[in-house]
Enzyme design. Structure first.
Site, PDB file in Angstrom:
ATOM      1  CD1 TRP A 104      41.394  32.575  38.637  1.00  0.00           C
ATOM      2  CD2 TRP A 104      39.320  31.823  38.942  1.00  0.00           C
ATOM      3  NE1 TRP A 104      40.709  32.738  37.465  1.00  0.00           N
ATOM      4  CE2 TRP A 104      39.436  32.283  37.625  1.00  0.00           C
ATOM      5  CE3 TRP A 104      38.092  31.310  39.373  1.00  0.00           C
ATOM      6  CZ2 TRP A 104      38.374  32.244  36.709  1.00  0.00           C
ATOM      7  CZ3 TRP A 104      37.036  31.266  38.467  1.00  0.00           C
ATOM      8  CH2 TRP A 104      37.182  31.723  37.168  1.00  0.00           C
ATOM      9  CG  ASP A 178      42.289  26.304  41.197  1.00  0.00           C
ATOM     10  OD1 ASP A 178      42.785  25.789  40.176  1.00  0.00           O
ATOM     11  OD2 ASP A 178      41.392  27.178  41.161  1.00  0.00           O
ATOM     12  CE  LYS A 202      42.195  29.380  32.940  1.00  0.00           C
ATOM     13  NZ  LYS A 202      41.316  29.333  34.099  1.00  0.00           N
TER      14      LYS A 202
HETATM   15  C1  LIG Z   1      40.395  29.496  34.944  1.00  0.00           C
HETATM   16  C2  LIG Z   1      40.508  29.183  36.378  1.00  0.00           C
HETATM   17  C3  LIG Z   1      39.416  28.667  37.103  1.00  0.00           C
HETATM   18  C4  LIG Z   1      38.060  28.413  36.485  1.00  0.00           C
HETATM   19  O1  LIG Z   1      38.156  27.336  35.634  1.00  0.00           O
HETATM   20  P1  LIG Z   1      36.920  26.726  34.810  1.00  0.00           P
HETATM   21  O2  LIG Z   1      37.566  25.572  34.159  1.00  0.00           O
HETATM   22  O3  LIG Z   1      36.442  27.788  33.885  1.00  0.00           O
HETATM   23  O4  LIG Z   1      35.871  26.318  35.785  1.00  0.00           O
HETATM   24  C5  LIG Z   1      39.619  28.360  38.439  1.00  0.00           C
HETATM   25  N1  LIG Z   1      40.812  28.569  39.032  1.00  0.00           N
HETATM   26  C6  LIG Z   1      41.868  29.073  38.370  1.00  0.00           C
HETATM   27  C7  LIG Z   1      43.163  29.269  39.085  1.00  0.00           C
HETATM   28  C8  LIG Z   1      41.751  29.397  37.026  1.00  0.00           C
HETATM   29  O5  LIG Z   1      42.808  29.901  36.366  1.00  0.00           O
END
Ligand SMILES: *Cc1c(COP(=O)(O)O)cnc(C)c1O
Length: 367
Positions: A104, A178, A202
């Site tokens: 990511w 993030d 998540k």
């Molecule tokens: C799932 C995830 C993403 C992507 O997220 P979306 O909501 O599908 O754009 C980005 N960074 C991390 C750490 C993730 O787990």
């Protein structure tokens, strides 16, 4: 309808607390005597405004968000933040730093440079032989001079690795994190960060809502040529409602925040998360090599536990047999193979114990 109890280990969208789903069900047709579903209400009406402000306040309480930070519930997922952050924070800067510790953060580092005058500088990268097994420690980050911010991911969802201790050196750079897959899983110090973002699907709630927590003094960096819909300021000026927000996803997030408070908050959930992760990692450690986890011990994620059996055929069989037992969503990330058990806040200790028991039995049968 199946009578079998299902344990959902999917990486996201992911399991939600049953009590939250039951409450949503109960309120589906008639939200608190309004005669309407939350989905049907005006986002500017007092009922929804109350849902939104309560959700924000509970998030502030849970995370200890100081008053000089704004909280936004945006749309577009974490992916949208890969470019919204640079458009808003890099105006007038020469570089943006990116720390690459997995799938990511690598993805983010590639997206950050589009439409930006500032160049992406990779401050650290822990890839080795096409694999990630740890995250670069802050003392090894090479931050560029005149850097707008440094972006990193606290938990790498696909790789199953996590910063056990979050970096904190706001003097040299502005930290942007993030936190999509570990927000609210443990206490953090929001003051260490300029901006935190997380997709909701998540560890928070339904897909559609994206949380952004931003320090106020960063808001005037947005370049003049950025359209209003991509500006944090547009949303802040309109109490989070520059355009129609994802009302139902915000409502679900609000229910999850209330649930988390009732559990005792992030300190309590952290201990539970620790217990859950320990169960699985001990099972892997005690398997005498039958199960393998490629991540260095100090970086093993408490949210996404990745493991492999001795070969790919057995991996496939593991996923197949687990499904039959109601243990779902265990197939590893496409490019990673193997298995991945995502054990977010919404996954019970009991569910993890059942998976650990299944792992033990599977080993005995197939060793
Ligand atoms: C799932 C995830 C993403 C992507 O997220 P979306 O909501 O599908 O754009 C980005 N960074 C991390 C750490 C993730 O787990």
């Amino acid at each position: 309808m199946t009578n079998q109890t299902v344990y959902n280990f999917s990486a996201g969208p992911a399991v939600l607390p049953k009590s939250v789903l039951l409450q949503a069900q109960e309120e589906m047709l008639d939200y608190q005597g309004s005669g309407m579903s939350v989905m049907e209400m005006s986002h500017r009406g007092s009922i929804f405004m109350d849902i939104l402000t309560t959700a924000e306040q509970n998030l502030r309480d849970l995370m200890g968000i100081p008053s000089n930070y704004k909280v936004l519930f945006l749309q577009g997922g974490a992916y949208t933040q890969f470019s919204m952050v640079p458009l808003n924070l890099a105006g007038g800067f020469e570089t943006m730093d990116a720390v690459v510790s997995g799938t990511w953060s690598l993805n983010a580092s590639k997206q950050m440079g589009y439409l930006s005058e500032a160049k992406v500088h990779i401050a650290a990268n822990s890839i080795q032989n096409n694999q990630f097994s740890y995250a670069p420690l802050p003392e090894n980050w090479q931050i560029s001079p005149n850097s707008a911010f440094t972006h990193f991911a606290s938990n790498e969802t696909a790789n199953g690795l996590q910063y056990q201790q979050l970096p904190s050196f706001p003097k040299e750079t502005t930290l942007v994190c993030d936190m999509s897959s570990d927000i609210l899983s443990r206490p953090i110090n929001v003051n260490d960060f300029g901006l935190i973002y997380a997709g909701a699907q998540k560890n928070i709630g339904a897909a559609g809502a994206t949380i952004v927590i931003i320090r106020e003094d960063l808001l005037d960096r947005t370049r003049n040529d950025v359209p209003d819909i991509w500006r944090y300021q547009s949303f802040i000026k309109k109490q989070g409602m520059y355009n129609t927000p994802c009302t139902y996803a915000i409502y679900i997030a609000g229910l999850v925040f209330k649930w988390l408070k009732a559990q005792g908050g992030v300190h309590t959930i952290e201990q539970l998360n620790q217990q859950k992760a320990t169960l699985l990692y001990e099972m892997i450690n005690q398997s005498e090599g039958f199960y393998r986890n490629p991540i260095q011990t100090d970086f093993r994620s408490k949210m996404n536990v990745v493991f492999y059996t001795p070969n790919e055929q057995l991996d496939a069989l593991f996923v197949q047999e687990a499904e039959k037992q109601g243990l779902k969503g265990l197939k590893g990330y496409a490019s990673m193979g193997g298995m991945r058990a995502s054990i977010y806040n919404g996954m019970s200790l009991n569910g993890v114990q059942i998976l650990a028991d299944f792992m033990k039995n599977f080993q005995q049968k197939h060793q």
